[in-house]
Scaffold this active site. Structure first.
Site, mmCIF file in Angstrom:
data_model
loop_
_atom_site.group_PDB
_atom_site.id
_atom_site.type_symbol
_atom_site.label_atom_id
_atom_site.label_comp_id
_atom_site.label_asym_id
_atom_site.label_seq_id
_atom_site.Cartn_x
_atom_site.Cartn_y
_atom_site.Cartn_z
ATOM 1 N N GLU A 250 4.991 20.688 -15.312
ATOM 2 C CA GLU A 250 3.694 20.636 -14.608
ATOM 3 C C GLU A 250 3.260 22.008 -14.106
ATOM 4 O O GLU A 250 2.097 22.398 -14.256
ATOM 5 C CB GLU A 250 3.749 19.626 -13.457
ATOM 6 C CG GLU A 250 3.691 18.167 -13.908
ATOM 7 C CD GLU A 250 5.033 17.627 -14.384
ATOM 8 O OE1 GLU A 250 6.042 18.376 -14.312
ATOM 9 O OE2 GLU A 250 5.090 16.463 -14.826
ATOM 10 N N HIS B 227 5.146 6.934 -8.205
ATOM 11 C CA HIS B 227 4.099 6.898 -9.227
ATOM 12 C C HIS B 227 2.777 6.342 -8.718
ATOM 13 O O HIS B 227 1.902 6.024 -9.517
ATOM 14 C CB HIS B 227 4.538 6.063 -10.436
ATOM 15 C CG HIS B 227 5.378 6.821 -11.407
ATOM 16 N ND1 HIS B 227 6.678 7.151 -11.144
ATOM 17 C CD2 HIS B 227 5.113 7.330 -12.621
ATOM 18 C CE1 HIS B 227 7.187 7.821 -12.178
ATOM 19 N NE2 HIS B 227 6.253 7.950 -13.082
#
Lengths: 322, 324
Positions: free
Chosen positions: B59, B128
């Site tokens: 990321e 999540h």
């Protein structure tokens, strides 16, 4: 050596001397409280910046660390604008907003001065990727220290650069200490060359105290990159002669270690190699001193940005017709 | 035409790719997999791997590369699969994207768009599913958008790509399968102002993101009970459209702020503070808030539902606020 070659070599020596003298005067101005914040000096490492930068074209991109005065000068950023930036004046190369650690210059495609260790590595990958996508004939050079090679983002960036075969040169300046902690205390595997190779990036160790070695390695690496062979990495073994910053008592290294490295001073070495006459050296030193003095005068004469414009540069200002 | 929220996002991406050759999409599994939530399915086949780039699980690396590519003249759309993963790239977003223009004295702007899917409601548990818009909305230098509706899911990206500065665009996974009417010619939308989705005179429901459709549902229920609620979708969380908030409250004299994000130090805290500062004497009752309960998101459905405002919670809060 042709006359042209010799003139060019003499200019490279002059550039190293300019960086050295510029920083010595910057340290002086720091003690006079003209410069504040952090000031990280590059003294001793000049051959790396000068040796790498000589291989670049104006279209190339350069990204650097918080120890970047030398890179900026070698790239051709105006010395007065750099000094003014360190003073915090609005005539500085970043308008005074950045300071010593954040030198930027659009004209020379100098993308900073990044003070998050390793934080600029993925940006370098992206700039090189943009050039590749747009088929621009340019490469991106990214300087970082061996300390950055311990950051996760170094490993992510190396992998991306190799995976996407971007035209980038990664120059690791191994000055032996991540701030004040020696390489052997921060890396389990101290062979930095292997860290580039692990990602499939051809990587070479270079004597970073020897300008000729840096030039030779850089010329070879940039030629490959320009041919489209993908990224390359150099590990330049070097040493900073002065403290990490102006707040460093240097408890972590022995004086004799510093003295040993000073025997390999890149400026002395190259000056001897060129076998310049005493008069020529003296003339060059005077010229360099005058240039730095002009930079200081420029910074002194600079002006403070009015507080009323504090909110500028947070978002892009609309372009207004003039 | 009725389309899903997922299809709206996809049409936006596709239209942006067709309109500008500098635009490319990169992120984890956006290509061969078709997008973790099937948003970009088929785009690799249409545009090729130069423009639909699968990235490794890096990321910080690929968000940073997006920032660099933007500096280098491209218009990258960087997709972050889940808001929780965006924290791995937060250094790049906050220390680079939001800062470069300023540190360079206005020389280098960063026209990158970072799409982040977020939201609660699919039982994806504490790593999540969150609503972390406030974290980004705090940072000067970023423009923060929240696509609570289908029109914005489709249209915000197109306008964001025209912006010279970094834009964070939040999308909501819990709404992906939700269908709504969208005109065939729906396209680029404004990204500077909030939008009144339902005018009303009794109370202002001020919300964004996942709160938008829930507030609309609540307003419809309230209407049957004789309460005429206005729904204001903030849309732009930074910079806030303060004028619209004040205008609405000045008319209705009551405000309830609705968001999925944790209550403390949230968008609702900010909106509430501005109402107090700028139009306190217009209020007939104290500003109230319905926010996310301050726990990491639990897995079981009944507990997950209890962490975020539901239409019934909004209706109940309105009754309490209005005293009827």
């Amino acid at each position: 050596m042709t006359t042209n070659d010799r003139d060019r070599s003499i200019d490279l020596l002059r550039q190293m001397k300019l960086i050295r003298h510029f920083e010595e005067r910057a340290a002086e101005m720091y003690t006079k409280a003209k410069i504040r914040g952090f000031l990280h000096l590059y003294v001793g490492e000049e051959a790396v910046a000068v040796g790498v930068m000589q291989a670049l074209t104006p279209a190339d991109n350069v990204l650097s660390t918080y120890r970047e005065h030398g890179h900026a000068l070698a790239r051709g950023v105006d010395a007065g604008a750099i000094m003014a930036e360190m003073y915090g004046k609005q005539e500085g190369c970043s308008g005074g907003r950045g300071g010593s650690m954040h030198l930027f210059d659009k004209r020379t495609r100098f993308f900073g001065g990044n003070a998050i260790v390793g934080g600029h590595l993925p940006m370098a990958v992206g700039l090189a990727l943009a050039d590749k996508k747009q088929k621009r004939e340019a490469i991106t050079v990214c300087f970082f220290g061996e300390g950055a090679a311990a950051e996760g983002v170094f490993h992510e960036s190396m992998n991306l650069a190799a995976l996407w075969k971007v035209p980038a040169l990664f120059v690791c300046e191994n000055n032996q200490y991540a701030m004040g902690t020696a390489l052997r205390f921060t890396h389990a595997s101290t062979d930095l060359v292997r860290k580039g190779e692990a990602y499939g990036i051809p990587t070479h160790a270079v004597d970073g105290m020897d300008l000729r070695a840096v030039i030779q390695a850089t010329d070879k690496a940039t030629a490959s990159i320009r041919k489209g062979d993908g990224p390359r990495m150099l590990v330049c073994e070097t040493y900073r002669f002065r403290a990490h910053s102006m707040f460093d008592a240097e408890l972590y290294r022995e004086k004799n270690e510093v003295e040993e490295w000073k025997k390999r001073d890149p400026i002395t070495q190259y000056q001897q190699h060129l076998a310049l006459g005493e008069q020529d050296i003296k003339a060059m030193d005077l010229e360099v001193a005058a240039e730095v003095q002009r930079a200081i005068d420029f910074a002194e004469a600079g002006t403070w940005e009015p507080v009323e414009s504090l909110l500028r540069h947070v978002t892009t200002e609309p372009i207004t017709a003039t | 035409m009725k389309i899903t929220y997922r299809e709206a996002i996809k049409q936006g991406i596709r239209q942006a790719m067709l309109a500008d050759e500098r635009v490319f999409l990169m992120g984890e599994d956006v290509g061969r997999y078709g997008g973790a939530f099937a948003v970009s399915k088929g785009l690799l086949q249409e545009f090729g791997e130069e423009r639909i780039m699968d990235t490794p699980l890096s990321e910080a690396g690929f968000v940073g590369a997006g920032i660099g590519a933007a500096l280098g003249g491209m218009r990258p759309i960087v997709e972050v699969m889940t808001v929780n993963f965006s924290l791995l790239a937060l250094d790049q977003i906050v220390n680079n994207a939001a800062t470069l223009l300023h540190m360079s004295g206005g020389q280098f702007n960063v026209p990158v768009v970072i799409r982040i899917s977020c939201g609660i409601g699919r039982q994806l548990a504490a790593q999540h599913s969150h609503s972390w818009e406030p974290m980004f909305a705090q940072v000067p230098g970023l423009k923060v958008l929240s696509a609570g509706t289908h029109a914005d899911a489709r249209g915000m990206l197109l306008t964001a790509l025209q912006d010279p500065d970094p834009v964070i665009l939040f999308e909501y996974t819990a709404q992906l399968n939700l269908e709504a009417e969208l005109p065939d010619d729906a396209g680029a939308v404004d990204i500077t102002k909030s939008k009144t989705l339902r005018p009303g005179k009794d109370i202002s429901l001020i919300t964004y993101g996942s709160g938008v459709y829930k507030s609309m549902e609540a307003a419809a229920a309230l209407a049957t009970q004789g309460i005429d609620a206005e729904v204001l979708d903030l849309r732009v969380l930074r910079p806030l459209d303060e004028a619209a908030i004040l205008e609405s409250v000045t008319r209705t004299h009551r405000a309830l702020i609705v968001e999925d994000a944790w209550r403390s130090v949230s968008v609702s805290s900010e909106v509430s503070a501005r109402i107090m500062e700028k139009c306190f004497y217009e209020l007939d009752a104290p500003v109230q808030r319905v926010c996310g309960v301050e726990v990491p998101i639990p897995y079981p459905k009944h507990l997950e539902d209890a962490t975020v405002p539901q239409p019934a919670d909004i209706v109940a809060a309105v009754h309490q606020l209005m005293g009827r």
